[in-house]
Design a protein around this motif. Structure first.
Motif, PDB file in Angstrom:
ATOM      1  N   SER A  98       0.826  -1.207   0.000  1.00 44.77           N
ATOM      2  CA  SER A  98       0.000   0.000   0.000  1.00 44.77           C
ATOM      3  C   SER A  98       0.861   1.257   0.000  1.00 44.77           C
ATOM      4  CB  SER A  98      -0.928  -0.001   1.218  1.00 44.77           C
ATOM      5  OG  SER A  98      -0.180   0.114   2.423  1.00 44.77           O
ATOM      6  N   ARG A  99       2.050   1.187   0.607  1.00 45.05           N
ATOM      7  CA  ARG A  99       2.912   2.365   0.651  1.00 45.05           C
ATOM      8  C   ARG A  99       3.646   2.597  -0.658  1.00 45.05           C
ATOM      9  NH1 ARG A  99       7.079   1.967   3.705  1.00 45.05           N
ATOM     10  NH2 ARG A  99       6.889  -0.175   4.396  1.00 45.05           N
ATOM     11  N   TYR A 100       3.987   1.521  -1.352  1.00 44.58           N
ATOM     12  CA  TYR A 100       4.835   1.658  -2.525  1.00 44.58           C
ATOM     13  C   TYR A 100       4.094   1.589  -3.849  1.00 44.58           C
ATOM     14  CZ  TYR A 100       9.283   1.420  -0.057  1.00 44.58           C
ATOM     15  OH  TYR A 100      10.362   1.700   0.726  1.00 44.58           O
ATOM     16  N   THR A 101       2.917   1.032  -3.886  1.00 45.12           N
ATOM     17  CA  THR A 101       2.381   0.624  -5.179  1.00 45.12           C
ATOM     18  C   THR A 101       0.955   1.078  -5.410  1.00 45.12           C
ATOM     19  OG1 THR A 101       1.743  -1.474  -4.208  1.00 45.12           O
ATOM     20  CG2 THR A 101       3.889  -1.386  -5.272  1.00 45.12           C
ATOM     21  N   ALA A 102       0.728   2.369  -5.263  1.00 50.43           N
ATOM     22  CA  ALA A 102      -0.624   2.895  -5.415  1.00 50.43           C
ATOM     23  C   ALA A 102      -1.180   2.671  -6.810  1.00 50.43           C
ATOM     24  CB  ALA A 102      -0.629   4.384  -5.087  1.00 50.43           C
ATOM     25  N   ALA A 103      -0.314   2.575  -7.812  1.00 47.39           N
ATOM     26  CA  ALA A 103      -0.791   2.467  -9.194  1.00 47.39           C
ATOM     27  C   ALA A 103      -0.562   1.081  -9.783  1.00 47.39           C
ATOM     28  CB  ALA A 103      -0.087   3.507 -10.059  1.00 47.39           C
ATOM     29  N   MET A 104      -0.378   0.076  -8.961  1.00 45.13           N
ATOM     30  CA  MET A 104       0.029  -1.226  -9.474  1.00 45.13           C
ATOM     31  C   MET A 104      -1.046  -1.932 -10.280  1.00 45.13           C
ATOM     32  SD  MET A 104       2.447  -2.770  -6.472  1.00 45.13           S
ATOM     33  CE  MET A 104       3.300  -3.952  -7.478  1.00 45.13           C
ATOM     34  N   ASP A 105      -2.291  -1.588 -10.080  1.00 45.21           N
ATOM     35  CA  ASP A 105      -3.358  -2.277 -10.796  1.00 45.21           C
ATOM     36  C   ASP A 105      -3.780  -1.549 -12.063  1.00 45.21           C
ATOM     37  OD1 ASP A 105      -3.485  -4.341  -8.932  1.00 45.21           O
ATOM     38  OD2 ASP A 105      -4.738  -3.130  -7.601  1.00 45.21           O
ATOM     39  N   GLN A 106      -3.012  -0.524 -12.449  1.00 45.58           N
ATOM     40  CA  GLN A 106      -3.322   0.225 -13.658  1.00 45.58           C
ATOM     41  C   GLN A 106      -2.287  -0.042 -14.741  1.00 45.58           C
ATOM     42  OE1 GLN A 106      -3.444   4.255 -11.845  1.00 45.58           O
ATOM     43  NE2 GLN A 106      -5.490   4.389 -12.736  1.00 45.58           N
ATOM     44  N   THR A 107      -2.725   0.023 -15.985  1.00 50.83           N
ATOM     45  CA  THR A 107      -1.771   0.016 -17.085  1.00 50.83           C
ATOM     46  C   THR A 107      -1.166   1.411 -17.200  1.00 50.83           C
ATOM     47  OG1 THR A 107      -3.392   0.706 -18.738  1.00 50.83           O
ATOM     48  CG2 THR A 107      -3.188  -1.675 -18.310  1.00 50.83           C
ATOM     49  N   PHE A 108      -0.112   1.529 -17.977  1.00 52.35           N
ATOM     50  CA  PHE A 108       0.480   2.845 -18.185  1.00 52.35           C
ATOM     51  C   PHE A 108      -0.517   3.771 -18.879  1.00 52.35           C
ATOM     52  CE2 PHE A 108       2.867   5.863 -20.836  1.00 52.35           C
ATOM     53  CZ  PHE A 108       3.615   6.504 -19.853  1.00 52.35           C
ATOM     54  N   THR A 109      -1.235   3.246 -19.851  1.00 56.67           N
ATOM     55  CA  THR A 109      -2.227   4.053 -20.572  1.00 56.67           C
ATOM     56  C   THR A 109      -3.292   4.581 -19.623  1.00 56.67           C
ATOM     57  OG1 THR A 109      -1.864   2.758 -22.579  1.00 56.67           O
ATOM     58  CG2 THR A 109      -3.904   4.029 -22.455  1.00 56.67           C
ATOM     59  N   GLN A 110      -3.757   3.734 -18.710  1.00 56.09           N
ATOM     60  CA  GLN A 110      -4.759   4.173 -17.737  1.00 56.09           C
ATOM     61  C   GLN A 110      -4.186   5.221 -16.792  1.00 56.09           C
ATOM     62  OE1 GLN A 110      -5.617   0.299 -16.137  1.00 56.09           O
ATOM     63  NE2 GLN A 110      -7.472   0.045 -17.375  1.00 56.09           N
ATOM     64  N   TYR A 111      -2.943   5.019 -16.388  1.00 57.89           N
ATOM     65  CA  TYR A 111      -2.325   5.948 -15.445  1.00 57.89           C
ATOM     66  C   TYR A 111      -2.157   7.329 -16.074  1.00 57.89           C
ATOM     67  CZ  TYR A 111       0.928   7.853 -12.023  1.00 57.89           C
ATOM     68  OH  TYR A 111       1.520   8.645 -11.079  1.00 57.89           O
ATOM     69  N   ILE A 112      -1.692   7.384 -17.318  1.00 60.65           N
ATOM     70  CA  ILE A 112      -1.456   8.666 -17.984  1.00 60.65           C
ATOM     71  C   ILE A 112      -2.771   9.343 -18.349  1.00 60.65           C
ATOM     72  CG2 ILE A 112      -0.613   9.683 -20.151  1.00 60.65           C
ATOM     73  CD1 ILE A 112       1.542   9.254 -18.049  1.00 60.65           C
ATOM     74  N   GLY A 113      -3.745   8.551 -18.757  1.00 59.56           N
ATOM     75  CA  GLY A 113      -5.048   9.113 -19.091  1.00 59.56           C
ATOM     76  C   GLY A 113      -4.964  10.122 -20.227  1.00 59.56           C
ATOM     77  N   SER A 114      -5.560  11.289 -20.028  1.00 56.03           N
ATOM     78  CA  SER A 114      -5.632  12.303 -21.086  1.00 56.03           C
ATOM     79  C   SER A 114      -4.568  13.385 -20.954  1.00 56.03           C
ATOM     80  CB  SER A 114      -7.017  12.954 -21.075  1.00 56.03           C
ATOM     81  OG  SER A 114      -7.262  13.563 -19.810  1.00 56.03           O
TER      82      SER A 114
END
Length: 502
Positions: A23-39
């Protein structure tokens, strides 16, 4: 019963700690890069190729020619210049050139080249446990030499480099034809025990020990009369050894004249070394060139709240069968089979995508540099094309994605396909002093990492071509013959960068 209860409690505590660390290190672990970057709109983007269009970004650049390449990129990194590290074989030119930097219709190819055309490694293996090679400097009897190597024994010479798979790098210290050969270790390679089973590689690399000191202005090297192998020629590249590595060889230092009988070598320029006493071993080998580019644009990520994301659209070793895999070849027969099925396999290829401290004009910032590695890939008989790394220099792995999920002990390359040949997208996000590494939109590694440099970041892409440093040589990370250069290239179709300084 009490032991079982205690064991269960310890397991539950370990699992709780693991969940907390995730939980401390990996807030975005369940997202793809495309999802993380978004628009988000890229701050900077480059597209490459003679028919490239200007990419959508705040600052978009279409690189359609070498002139365009010169306008947006440098051929050498700001701080390191033409230095090649890790005993790498190639040299980088101070100017972009068509052989090493090739523009196709939709990409820029960074190629490795062999201008002289001469590079042949002789390979054999020692399959008999009764015929091990002693590593303590005692002679190796002729009957212990593998049959595959005996036809080439007449080529061996004192000073020649020999790589012993999974052990290290050595040189031929003495030859008594038909009787014995003696090896001496280099760079801390094992000097005790026996070498068994694995591949033996005699490289087209020669060495000799100097008999006179040199300084930063020296362009002449002196050796004992007759100590220089006749295979050392005008045009060969020159480096020097230390106990643990090859000296970083800045610029393109090579032989311009040689008197084998007198033991005198003339160089095109001085080696960039501190004064060296007599007795240093110098290394000579055919000149290999390769392409690299470094962004002129820089991005400031020195603030703790800085954000950077980079995505590379690349193609690796196009035309090579995606099924190519040579993991764990340890004998001459296995190598011969792999070589016959893929004669143009890019053994020795070492493509990399990375970032380093840039020179923003304030030279006082040279006192500290940082390095962020987006991708490194080594191609060798040991690893095929699976040895994919995303580690930062100075970073601490927090989580790696494995076939069983995320793990502190796993490695991100466990999810890399059997071969990295073909098209891929490599991306990284740097935020809150952590890096998130993605391959083909899937997160494979998270690392705690702080950009400690006071200088901004500069992004680079390069093709290296093997190494004769101990660890890499033990992995047989070098080309074996000229055909291995035919597919040794990294193609870049586009790069996109998102950035926030604070």
């Amino acid at each position: 019963m009490l032991l079982a209860t205690a064991g269960a409690a310890q397991l539950a505590l370990a699992q709780a700690r693991e969940i907390d660390q995730r939980s401390r290190y990996t807030a975005a672990m369940d997202q793809t890069f495309t999802q993380y970057i978004g628009s988000r709109i890229p701050h900077t983007a480059y597209s490459f190729g003679t028919q490239a269009s200007v990419p959508w970004a705040e600052n978009g650049y279409a690189i359609r020619s070498l002139a365009d390449l010169r306008a947006s990129f440098n051929p050498l990194e700001d701080f390191t210049g033409a230095i090649t590290i890790n005993g790498e074989l190639q040299v980088y030119s101070a100017a972009f050139n068509a052989p090493d930097h090739r523009l196709g219709t939709d990409r820029l190819g960074l190629w490795a080249n062999l201008p002289g055309g001469a590079w042949t490694v002789r390979v054999g293996s020692q399959p008999d446990s009764r015929l091990g090679w002693p590593l303590n400097g005692t002679p190796i009897a002729w009957n212990r030499i593998p049959a595959a190597l005996l036809p080439y024994a007449a080529e061996w010479r004192v000073g020649q480099f020999v790589a012993l798979q999974n052990f290290g790098i050595y040189y031929v210290a003495e030859i008594q034809p038909g009787v014995s050969v003696r090896l001496a270790p280099l760079q801390g390679s094992p000097a005790t025990g026996e070498f068994l089973y694995n591949l033996i590689a005699f490289l087209p690399v020669d060495s000799a020990t100097s008999i006179a000191p040199i300084d930063r202005s020296s362009t002449v090297l002196r050796f004992s009369p007759g100590a220089l192998s006749p295979t050392i020629r005008v045009g060969h590249r020159v480096a020097a050894t230390t106990t643990d590595t090859l000296v970083r060889n800045a610029a393109d230092v090579f032989v311009t004249a040689i008197d084998h009988a007198a033991g005198i070598v003339q160089l095109n320029r001085a080696l960039p070394l501190d004064p060296i006493a007599a007795g240093r071993r110098f290394v000579f080998y055919p000149r290999i060139t390769a392409g690299q580019v470094w962004s002129k644009r820089q991005w400031d990520i020195t603030a703790p709240s800085a954000f950077l994301a980079v995505e590379f659209d690349i193609v690796l070793f196009e035309g090579l069968s995606p099924a190519f895999e040579s993991m764990g070849i340890s004998n001459a027969e296995g190598f011969a089979r792999a070589d016959a099925s893929h004669p143009d396999a890019p053994f020795g290829a070492w493509p990399a995508l990375w970032a380093y401290s840039a020179d923003d004009g304030d030279r006082t910032k040279l006192r500290d540099t940082s390095e962020m590695d987006f991708m490194e890939l080594w191609v060798s008989p040991n690893s095929g094309m699976k040895l994919f790394s995303t580690a930062n220099i100075g970073g601490t792995p927090a989580w790696n994605r494995t076939t069983g999920g995320y793990s502190l002990s796993g490695n991100g390359r466990n999810l890399v396909p059997a071969s990295m040949a073909g098209a891929h997208k490599v991306a990284v996000v740097y935020t809150a002093q952590k890096t998130y590494h993605y391959l083909d939109d899937v997160l494979i590694r998270v690392e705690a990492f702080r950009w400690t440099s006071e200088a901004p970041i500069q992004i680079g892409m390069n093709m290296a071509m093997g190494s004769i440093q101990r660890g890499f040589a033990a992995n047989l990370n070098f080309p074996f013959r000229p055909e291995h250069f035919q597919r040794a290239h990294l193609d870049i179709k586009g790069v996109r960068i998102w950035h926030r300084a604070r």
